[in-house]
Design a protein around this motif. Structure first.
Motif, PDB file in Angstrom:
ATOM      1  N   MET A   1       0.769  -1.074   0.021  1.00  0.00           N
ATOM      2  CA  MET A   1      -0.014   0.195  -0.012  1.00  0.00           C
ATOM      3  C   MET A   1       0.644   1.155  -0.131  1.00  0.00           C
ATOM      4  N   ALA A   2       0.624   2.127  -0.836  1.00  0.00           N
ATOM      5  CA  ALA A   2       1.228   3.457  -0.821  1.00  0.00           C
ATOM      6  C   ALA A   2       1.228   4.299   0.161  1.00  0.00           C
ATOM      7  N   ASN A   3       2.145   5.053   0.732  1.00  0.00           N
ATOM      8  CA  ASN A   3       2.225   5.844   1.687  1.00  0.00           C
ATOM      9  C   ASN A   3       1.437   7.253   1.160  1.00  0.00           C
ATOM     10  N   LEU A   4       0.206   7.708   1.585  1.00  0.00           N
ATOM     11  CA  LEU A   4      -0.344   8.843   1.003  1.00  0.00           C
ATOM     12  C   LEU A   4       0.324  10.183   1.350  1.00  0.00           C
ATOM     13  N   ASN A   5       1.082  10.119   2.366  1.00  0.00           N
ATOM     14  CA  ASN A   5       1.553  11.338   2.917  1.00  0.00           C
ATOM     15  C   ASN A   5       2.898  11.523   2.167  1.00  0.00           C
ATOM     16  N   GLN A   6       3.480  10.616   1.336  1.00  0.00           N
ATOM     17  CA  GLN A   6       4.504  10.890   0.302  1.00  0.00           C
ATOM     18  C   GLN A   6       4.106  11.552  -0.924  1.00  0.00           C
ATOM     19  N   LYS A   7       4.587  12.510  -1.285  1.00  0.00           N
ATOM     20  CA  LYS A   7       4.353  12.996  -2.670  1.00  0.00           C
ATOM     21  C   LYS A   7       5.117  12.475  -3.437  1.00  0.00           C
ATOM     22  N   GLU A   8       4.363  12.015  -4.549  1.00  0.00           N
ATOM     23  CA  GLU A   8       5.385  11.626  -5.893  1.00  0.00           C
ATOM     24  C   GLU A   8       5.896  12.768  -6.717  1.00  0.00           C
ATOM     25  N   LYS A   9       7.167  12.586  -7.026  1.00  0.00           N
ATOM     26  CA  LYS A   9       7.858  13.730  -7.746  1.00  0.00           C
ATOM     27  C   LYS A   9       7.359  13.568  -9.250  1.00  0.00           C
ATOM     28  N   PRO A  10       6.931  14.808  -9.615  1.00  0.00           N
ATOM     29  CA  PRO A  10       6.488  14.637 -10.906  1.00  0.00           C
ATOM     30  C   PRO A  10       7.506  14.355 -12.136  1.00  0.00           C
ATOM     31  N   THR A  11       7.341  13.711 -12.922  1.00  0.00           N
ATOM     32  CA  THR A  11       8.319  13.219 -14.052  1.00  0.00           C
ATOM     33  C   THR A  11       8.276  14.092 -15.398  1.00  0.00           C
ATOM     34  N   PRO A  12       9.288  14.724 -15.922  1.00  0.00           N
ATOM     35  CA  PRO A  12       8.976  15.536 -16.982  1.00  0.00           C
ATOM     36  C   PRO A  12       8.508  14.506 -17.953  1.00  0.00           C
ATOM     37  N   LEU A  13       8.074  15.238 -19.022  1.00  0.00           N
ATOM     38  CA  LEU A  13       7.500  14.380 -20.375  1.00  0.00           C
ATOM     39  C   LEU A  13       8.944  14.253 -21.112  1.00  0.00           C
ATOM     40  N   ASN A  14       8.886  13.083 -21.893  1.00  0.00           N
ATOM     41  CA  ASN A  14      10.192  12.892 -22.843  1.00  0.00           C
ATOM     42  C   ASN A  14       9.622  12.950 -24.254  1.00  0.00           C
ATOM     43  N   VAL A  15      10.608  13.303 -25.218  1.00  0.00           N
ATOM     44  CA  VAL A  15      10.004  13.268 -26.363  1.00  0.00           C
ATOM     45  C   VAL A  15       9.331  11.902 -27.137  1.00  0.00           C
ATOM     46  N   ASP A  16       9.766  10.753 -26.770  1.00  0.00           N
ATOM     47  CA  ASP A  16       9.373   9.792 -26.854  1.00  0.00           C
ATOM     48  C   ASP A  16       7.959   9.331 -26.755  1.00  0.00           C
ATOM     49  N   ASP A  17       7.613   9.658 -25.546  1.00  0.00           N
ATOM     50  CA  ASP A  17       6.324   9.729 -25.099  1.00  0.00           C
ATOM     51  C   ASP A  17       5.245  10.595 -25.652  1.00  0.00           C
ATOM     52  N   LEU A  18       5.590  11.903 -25.564  1.00  0.00           N
ATOM     53  CA  LEU A  18       4.941  12.881 -26.466  1.00  0.00           C
ATOM     54  C   LEU A  18       4.560  12.564 -27.858  1.00  0.00           C
ATOM     55  N   THR A  19       5.775  12.040 -28.501  1.00  0.00           N
ATOM     56  CA  THR A  19       5.446  11.596 -29.937  1.00  0.00           C
ATOM     57  C   THR A  19       4.689  10.736 -29.961  1.00  0.00           C
ATOM     58  N   LYS A  20       4.621   9.605 -29.331  1.00  0.00           N
ATOM     59  CA  LYS A  20       3.446   8.454 -29.109  1.00  0.00           C
ATOM     60  C   LYS A  20       2.229   8.875 -29.003  1.00  0.00           C
ATOM     61  N   ALA A  21       2.195   9.878 -28.007  1.00  0.00           N
ATOM     62  CA  ALA A  21       0.663  10.419 -27.620  1.00  0.00           C
ATOM     63  C   ALA A  21       0.185  11.132 -28.874  1.00  0.00           C
ATOM     64  N   ILE A  22       1.085  12.107 -29.532  1.00  0.00           N
ATOM     65  CA  ILE A  22       0.676  12.767 -30.682  1.00  0.00           C
ATOM     66  C   ILE A  22       0.048  12.072 -31.724  1.00  0.00           C
ATOM     67  N   LYS A  23       1.012  10.855 -31.978  1.00  0.00           N
ATOM     68  CA  LYS A  23       0.629   9.741 -33.336  1.00  0.00           C
ATOM     69  C   LYS A  23      -0.307   9.322 -32.941  1.00  0.00           C
ATOM     70  N   ASN A  24      -0.723   9.053 -31.669  1.00  0.00           N
ATOM     71  CA  ASN A  24      -1.932   8.104 -31.462  1.00  0.00           C
ATOM     72  C   ASN A  24      -3.173   8.839 -31.425  1.00  0.00           C
ATOM     73  N   SER A  25      -3.112  10.255 -30.924  1.00  0.00           N
ATOM     74  CA  SER A  25      -4.191  11.314 -30.936  1.00  0.00           C
ATOM     75  C   SER A  25      -4.568  11.537 -32.295  1.00  0.00           C
ATOM     76  N   ILE A  26      -3.739  11.673 -33.254  1.00  0.00           N
ATOM     77  CA  ILE A  26      -3.910  12.427 -34.354  1.00  0.00           C
ATOM     78  C   ILE A  26      -3.704  11.465 -35.596  1.00  0.00           C
ATOM     79  N   ASP A  27      -3.573  10.260 -35.311  1.00  0.00           N
ATOM     80  CA  ASP A  27      -3.127   9.394 -36.271  1.00  0.00           C
ATOM     81  C   ASP A  27      -4.269   8.865 -37.379  1.00  0.00           C
ATOM     82  N   GLU A  28      -5.698   9.203 -36.936  1.00  0.00           N
ATOM     83  CA  GLU A  28      -6.580   9.053 -37.877  1.00  0.00           C
ATOM     84  C   GLU A  28      -6.576   9.993 -38.902  1.00  0.00           C
ATOM     85  N   ARG A  29      -5.691  10.853 -38.984  1.00  0.00           N
ATOM     86  CA  ARG A  29      -5.375  11.799 -40.096  1.00  0.00           C
ATOM     87  C   ARG A  29      -4.161  11.415 -40.924  1.00  0.00           C
ATOM     88  N   GLY A  30      -3.633  10.251 -40.327  1.00  0.00           N
ATOM     89  CA  GLY A  30      -2.392   9.844 -41.189  1.00  0.00           C
ATOM     90  C   GLY A  30      -1.198  10.614 -40.732  1.00  0.00           C
TER      91      GLY A  30
END
Length: 138
Positions: A1-30
Motif C-alpha cells: 500500500m502506498a504512503n499517502l503522505n509521501q508526494k510523488e515527484k512529477p516526472t517531466p515528459l520525454n520526446v518519445d512519450d509525447l511523440t507516441k501520444a501525438i501520433k496516437n491522438s492524431i493518427d486518424e489523419r495519417g
C-alpha cells in the motif's frame, strides 16, 4: 500500500512519450511518426522541465499547434486574474500538459509501423489466385 503522505515527484515528459501520444491522438489523419516527433520536440522546447507555460511567449503559428493539441486532449489552458495597482484586472493565460491523457495515449496500442497496419491491409481484399495468375502471364 502506498504512503499517502509521501508526494510523488512529477516526472517531466520525454520526446518519445509525447511523440507516441501525438501520433496516437492524431493518427486518424495519417500523421507520420517523423512529423509527430518534430511536433513533440517543438512543443517540449517551450515547456522544458515545466508543466505549464505562459501563453504570451507563443507566436501565432505556435499557438495554432497548441490549439490543435488541445483539441486532441494533450494540452489544456488555465487562466489567472490579478488586480493591478491602478485597479485594472489583468488576465494571464497558461498552457498545461494533460499528463493523464498523454500517458493513456502513450500506452495505447499504436499502428507505429509507418502506415503498414496489418489489420487493414489493402492486399487482404485481393484474392489468393491473383498473384499466381500474374506470374503465369509473364
Amino acid at each position: 500500500m502506498a504512503n499517502l503522505n509521501q508526494k510523488e515527484k512529477p516526472t517531466p515528459l520525454n520526446v518519445d512519450d509525447l511523440t507516441k501520444a501525438i501520433k496516437n491522438s492524431i493518427d486518424e489523419r495519417g500523421m507520420e511518426r517523423k512529423a509527430a516527433q518534430m511536433m513533440a520536440e517543438h512543443v517540449l522546447n517551450f515547456f522544458g522541465f515545466n508543466d505549464r507555460i505562459i501563453d504570451n511567449i507563443l507566436e501565432q503559428e505556435d499557438r495554432d499547434v497548441f490549439y490543435m493539441l488541445e483539441d486532441a486532449g494533450l494540452l489544456t489552458t488555465e487562466r489567472e486574474e490579478t488586480t493591478l495597482y491602478d485597479g485594472r484586472e489583468w488576465r494571464i493565460h497558461y498552457w498545461l500538459f494533460r499528463k493523464d491523457k498523454i500517458l493513456e495515449l502513450t500506452n495505447k496500442q499504436s499502428s507505429d509501423n509507418d502506415g503498414h497496419n496489418e489489420e487493414n491491409s489493402v492486399y487482404d481484399e485481393v484474392p489468393e489466385g491473383v498473384w499466381s495468375s500474374r506470374m503465369e502471364m509473364e
